[in-house]
Structures are given as C-alpha cells and as structure tokens.
Motif scaffolding. Structure first.
Motif: not given
Lengths: 392, 308
Positions: A137-144, A332-334
């Motif tokens: 349930g945590a947020a993930l910022w996909p990258r590759f 800021a981190a996000a």
C-alpha cells in the motif's frame, strides 16, 4: 506497565495511520536537504552512474534552488545492509531507490499510495499505471522497466514458413510454440524451438497466462504453474521438440540459438537483446573471430497476454520515507522522486526502458533499434505490467 | 671531414662503449628466449639474402663498407667486418658472431633525434600493437612515440595491463642493450632492444616488444620498476571457448576482464589472472543480470557477455 504498553501500542497505531498531507507545498523561503539513497549501477563504455546521477541532481537543483539533494551510493552487493539500516530506522534517507532490495520492508515508513494523485500519473505509460504502489500500500514512483520478451531467429522462422510479423502483432503462446516446433522439425538438423537463460523459468513464464492468473514475478509462480511447466517440458520432449535427456535446471540451449539452431531465445530483456545485437555487429566487423555467425536477423516477439496476467517484466522504482518529516519536507522529497522517475534518458544507458511517455522517444533514438521501435510501441501501448509486487 | 677520420672517431667510440657494456654481463637464462642469435660468415659459395643486405647497409652507414648493396657476403663485406672487429678490439676474423653484433649495435647508438628532457610527470606506457608504436605518457599526456616490432602471427604479443618488474642493462644479442621485463604471469615477455633493427615496424618477434637500441636506452632511463604498461590490440577480440574460473591465467582472462569493464563493472587491472576480484566481479555481473551468481564463466556466460 500494562497501561504503558497500551499507550505505546496506541501511539504506534496512530503513527501508522498518520498520512502526510498531499496538498502540502514547498515553502519558497525555506531551505530543504533531501537525503537520497541509491545503488551504484554499471554503465557501459566510459559512463559512470554517479556522474549521470549528479547531472540529474544539478538539473533538479537548478529548477528548485531551495532543495539540495544529498546522495549516498551503495554497491549492488550492499542490499542487505541497506535493508537492515532501514529496518533499524536510524539515519533514514528521504528517498530510496529500491534497486535490488527485497521489499520485505516496513511499509509504514513510506508515504502511502494515495499520496500520488491521478494528475501526477498523467503521461506515464499505460502499462505502469497500476504500478504506482507496492503490495503493502505504499506509494511507488516507477523509474525503469524491463520487459521479458522472446527473441526470434527470423531466418529460421522464415525457413519454417512462419510469419514473424504476425507473431509480433499477435504475440506468442504455448500453442504457437508447439505448432512452430513441429514446423521446425521438418527442417534439416531439426532445430529446437526454444532456448533460454533459465529454461524452466521460461516454461513457467508461459503458464500463468494459460491459467489466466495474475503473475507475481518470475520467482513467485503459483503451484499450478509449476505442474503445468513440468507437463509441458515432458510434452516438448515427447514431441521431440527438445532433447530427451536434458536437465531443465541446467539446460539453456544458448549454444543452439547462437549457432542458428533454435528459433526463440527467452526471456529476452533489453540488455540481452543489446548483447545479441552487439555480437552480430562485432562479427560483421571482423572481431570475435572463430564465432559461429548464428541468426542473421532477429526480432522481438511479445508473449500473448491477457488483461489479468499482464506482461512479464521487471520494474524499478523509488519510495519516499515519511518518518520524522514535516509535510512540506515530504513534498520536497516527493518532488525529487517525481523528477527522477521521469528522467528517462538514464534508462537507455542502463538497458532499461523508461516509464514516462515523453522519455520514450529519446530512448528509442539512443537505442538505434530501427524496426524494433515498432515492437516497443506495441509494448508501450497495448500491454500492461502486473501490479508491482516484488523485485526479482 | 674525410671518411678516414670519421672512421677512426667511430672506432674509438665503439671501443669505449663496448668496454662499458662488457662490464655489465647478463645471465642469459634470465632473459626471454624470444629471439635467435644470428651468425653470418664469409663462405664459398657466398651467403646471400636480406640479412646480408641489412648488414651491408648498417656497415655502410658507419663507414666500414663501401661496396654494392647487393645482399651478397662477398670479399668486400668480409673486409668491412674485419675492420669492424678490429675497431671493436675483437679477435681477427670476418664472421658476424654475437660479439660483433653487439659492437655493431653499440656503435649505432646515437643521440635520439629531437631528444627531450626526461618527462617530469608520472610515467605510463602504451604499446599499440595494431599501430606498431610505443607511446610514453607523462601524467596521462602523450610524451613520446617510438616505432616497435611486435610478435609474429604465430607468437603474438600478449595484450593486457602489466608493470615493469625488472630492468637490465647490458648486451644480450637478441634483446639488444636493454631489457624491461613485463609482469605478465604466463611468459617471459619484455620491452627490449634488438640485434635486427631492420625488423622494427614489423610483426617479427616471438612476442616481446622490440625497439631500436638507441630508443630503448632512452626509455630505460625514464621508467622505474612498477611503471604501468598497457598493451592493446583490436585483434584480441577473438572468440573464447573455454569455461573460466578462479585460478585460470591467460590471455582469455584479459579478454574477460576488459569485457566486464566495458559493461561497467570493475575487475581491477586486466592482468590475465582470474583471481578473487575477477571472480567477485563476475558474480556481481551475474547477480545484476538475474543469473545464478557462481563467479565462474560457463560457456553460456561467454555468449551472454558477447565473447563467443
């Protein structure tokens, strides 16, 4: 003592439920320092991941003069130490690239999935739209991301009368493999139908789609898939489409593929595709003397997918840690996580694909894939990744 | 200046240097046996061929020989060799034996045209086998370039990253007047002078890097034990066959180490030794690519690295 225990338990529960305010803004007159943890990665040629990352940091800091990024790099082999440090909750970073970390982490540390708004997901590839959250349930910022495809020997398929373009459009499934295997059996030398880095894994990769079950990644197949893979292996051997005496845990068939005696190589991730492509170029230029030339022309074929199963793939992303941070500091981190998530030009250098739509053009140009761009488009728009469950 | 006076000065110089060099004996067994000691003599019928032609040209340059450059070991050449031997203080005769070749090589040592003061920075050496050149770098910047001879097709010069591990001054016929041993672990290879200067610019040696004597004399003074030497060639990109694992030593390991570096991993110096660090780097590559991290290179791994 009981009251104290209850109080501690209640506070923990409250803390877990605390959600950072997604509407919080960065204060223009406040100076922020974002601690970022990442894993050093091999970049081919003269490149260096640290330098590439520093370039991204410089770009970001120019856009946000009051946010300073403080990176700390770990070697790929230090995953366990990083995971242990996170679990100890000491000296936590604010943004963490998951890299090779097993996601057996305490997700209460991370900002939750609903922190990422629908608007923020705009312009990301459709196939990663379901991947903005971890299973916990945590947020993930996909990258590759790295699709696991089939690399086909076009010469061999043509000789067997198989239309490669049709396979590219429709994808390949178990029945197709059997049919093509039979067609190949009539050719001189009776070429094999399949070769793979992990032959049993390859057969397993076909199973979930037949079972129409969600894939949990290559390392977490349902028990039925295991059984089905065994049955299929036996069937391939009974049909003489594979050698009878092979040990599926040791057999790869790479030698057959690279000497033009196997039709498909899978799972083919971008790094492997590039390796095959480079090998051909080196042979053409007179290097690698003594090597058997192998398939003259190769093509990428996607596996047949259903809406449930999705495309087998590896995905990497970033998480933001909310622990002991004010809402504006989390914002800021996000911001940094979002910026890095969209910086697709790094993906090509690392043999991954970008997840952010506008980055994919630059990726295709850097890869110089030509006709393979068509397949990339196919992957980008017609397929979808399974929800992000774990990193393989 | 007349030719006779020139000859006398030359002979005196030769005598002086020959005495100096003779004071620095070398143990033959310590050096590489990569070159043959050549012997030429006056005989009937006369010997002829490119080696004789080379001798005529070299003696003519020093003023000992005034006959035709026809490649025939005739009476005039024998007379020139006699003059050379006399000038060197050797036993009378008309044979080019090891001592005579030494004297000839020494007599050819001259100040290097356009010679430079010693490089001030940190010295490293690049041997470009394809270009048949040796380049001295000072603090990473090219300082001086020399022509060289490299290994023949059947005895190629090894490529890799080594260091100078021994310096020897003195005459050992085939290796000329100076010897700089490379820390190559599978053979006795070095950078040295020659008794066959006409071979410079060719693939002529048994694997060593051969230089003109006057060049190797200059280089010798610039380098120390530990000076890094990189030997590179595009010809090394050949197909590998053998599975590789810890303990293996050889040219194939250098290929693997260079390939790992190309792919962004760091196996350290490409010295051809499959040691712990190389094994760890192979395991890191395998792990990063989702393969079983064995630290060993199977035949499949060679395909996946693009080495087969």
């Amino acid at each position: 003592m009981i009251i104290l225990s209850l109080a501690i338990w209640s506070w923990r529960d409250v803390r877990l439920r605390l959600r950072p305010d997604p509407e919080a803004q960065i204060q223009p007159d406040k100076q922020y320092t974002v601690i970022y943890w990442d894993f050093d990665r091999p970049v081919g040629g003269e490149g260096c991941y640290r330098t590439e990352l520093q370039q991204k940091i410089d770009e970001f800091e120019q856009l946000h003069p009051n946010i300073a990024i403080e990176p700390r790099m770990f070697s790929w082999a230090e995953s366990e130490q990083v995971a242990a440090a996170i679990q100890r909750r000491q000296d936590l970073p604010q943004v963490l690239s998951l890299g090779s970390l097993d996601l057996d982490l305490d997700c209460s540390l991370f900002v939750p999935a609903d922190y990422v708004s629908a608007k923020e997901k705009e312009n990301y590839l459709p196939l990663v739209q379901d991947s903005f959250q971890l299973q916990c349930g945590a947020a993930l910022w996909p990258r590759f991301w790295s699709p696991q495809l089939y690399l086909a020997s076009v010469d061999l398929l043509q000789a067997a009368g198989v239309s490669c373009s049709r396979l590219q459009a429709e994808g390949i499934g178990w029945e197709d493999l059997l049919r093509i295997g039979e067609q190949l059996a009539s050719l001189p030398g009776q070429p094999s139908v399949l070769a793979g880095l992990d032959f049993r894994g390859l057969l397993l990769s076909l199973a979930p789609r037949q079972l129409d079950q969600p894939s949990a990644g290559l390392n977490a197949w349902p028990a039925q898939a295991e059984d089905l893979a065994t049955v299929r292996l036996q069937q391939l051997q009974a049909d003489k489409l594979l050698p009878v005496n092979i040990d599926p845990h040791k057999y790869s068939g790479l030698d057959e593929f690279f000497t033009g005696q196997a039709a498909f190589l899978a799972p083919a991730e971008p790094w492997l595709v590039r390796m095959v492509w480079e090998r051909q170029k080196r042979i053409e230029h007179g290097f690698l003397t003594g090597a058997v030339k192998g398939p003259q022309k190769v093509a990428l074929i996607p596996p047949k997918t259903t809406s449930v199963a999705g495309l087998p793939a590896r995905l990497e992303g970033l998480v933001v840690i909310k622990e002991h941070r004010a809402a504006d500091e989390i914002r800021a981190a996000a911001e940094w996580a979002r910026y890095l998530s969209r910086a697709g030009d790094l993906a090509a250098k690392l043999d991954f694909l970008p997840v952010y739509g506008p980055s994919s053009q630059a990726w295709a140009a850097k890869w110089e894939l030509g006709a393979e761009t068509m397949l990339l488009e196919l992957c980008l728009h017609n397929l979808r990744l399974p929800p992000y469950l774990r990193h393989d | 200046m007349n030719r006779g006076f020139q000859l006398i000065i030359c002979c005196l110089l030769v005598l002086l240097i020959a005495r100096l060099v003779a004071a620095l004996p070398l143990k033959e067994q310590d050096l590489c046996k990569c070159e043959k000691v050549r012997e030429l003599s006056f005989s009937s019928p006369p010997r002829q061929g490119p080696a004789v032609l080379e001798l005529q040209q070299r003696l003519a340059k020093l003023g000992f020989y005034q006959g035709p450059a026809d490649g025939v070991y005739g009476p005039k050449l024998a007379e020139a060799v006699q003059k050379l031997r006399k000038a060197l203080g050797l036993t009378p005769g008309s044979d080019m034996d090891d001592e005579a070749w030494l004297g000839l090589a020494i007599s050819e040592i001259r100040p290097v045209a356009g010679s430079l003061p010693p490089p001030a920075g940190e010295i490293s050496i690049l041997v470009d086998i394809d270009a048949l050149t040796l380049i001295v770098y000072s603090d990473g910047m090219p300082f001086k370039l020399y022509p060289i001879a490299i290994g023949r097709y059947e005895s190629p010069t090894p490529v890799g990253e080594w260091k100078i591990c021994e310096k020897r001054a003195g005459w050992h016929g085939a290796t000329g007047v100076r010897w700089l041993r490379l820390s190559n672990p599978w053979g006795s290879y070095g950078i040295h002078g020659t008794n066959n200067p006409n071979s410079i610019g060719q693939a002529a040696s048994a694997g060593c890097v051969r230089m003109f004597n006057h060049h190797v004399v200059e280089l010798y003074d610039w380098v120390d034990i530990g000076t890094p030497v990189l030997l590179k060639s595009s010809r090394i990109h050949r197909c590998l066959h053998s599975p590789l694992k810890e303990g293996v030593i050889g040219q194939e390991v250098v290929c693997l180490q260079w390939r790992l570096r190309e792919l962004g991993f760091d196996p350290g110096r490409a010295d051809g030794v499959y040691g712990t660090r190389t094994a760890q780097t192979v395991a890191a590559w395998q792990s990063y690519r989702g393969l079983k991290a064995t630290g060993e290179i199977s035949e499949d791994s060679l395909y996946l690295l693009g080495l087969r």
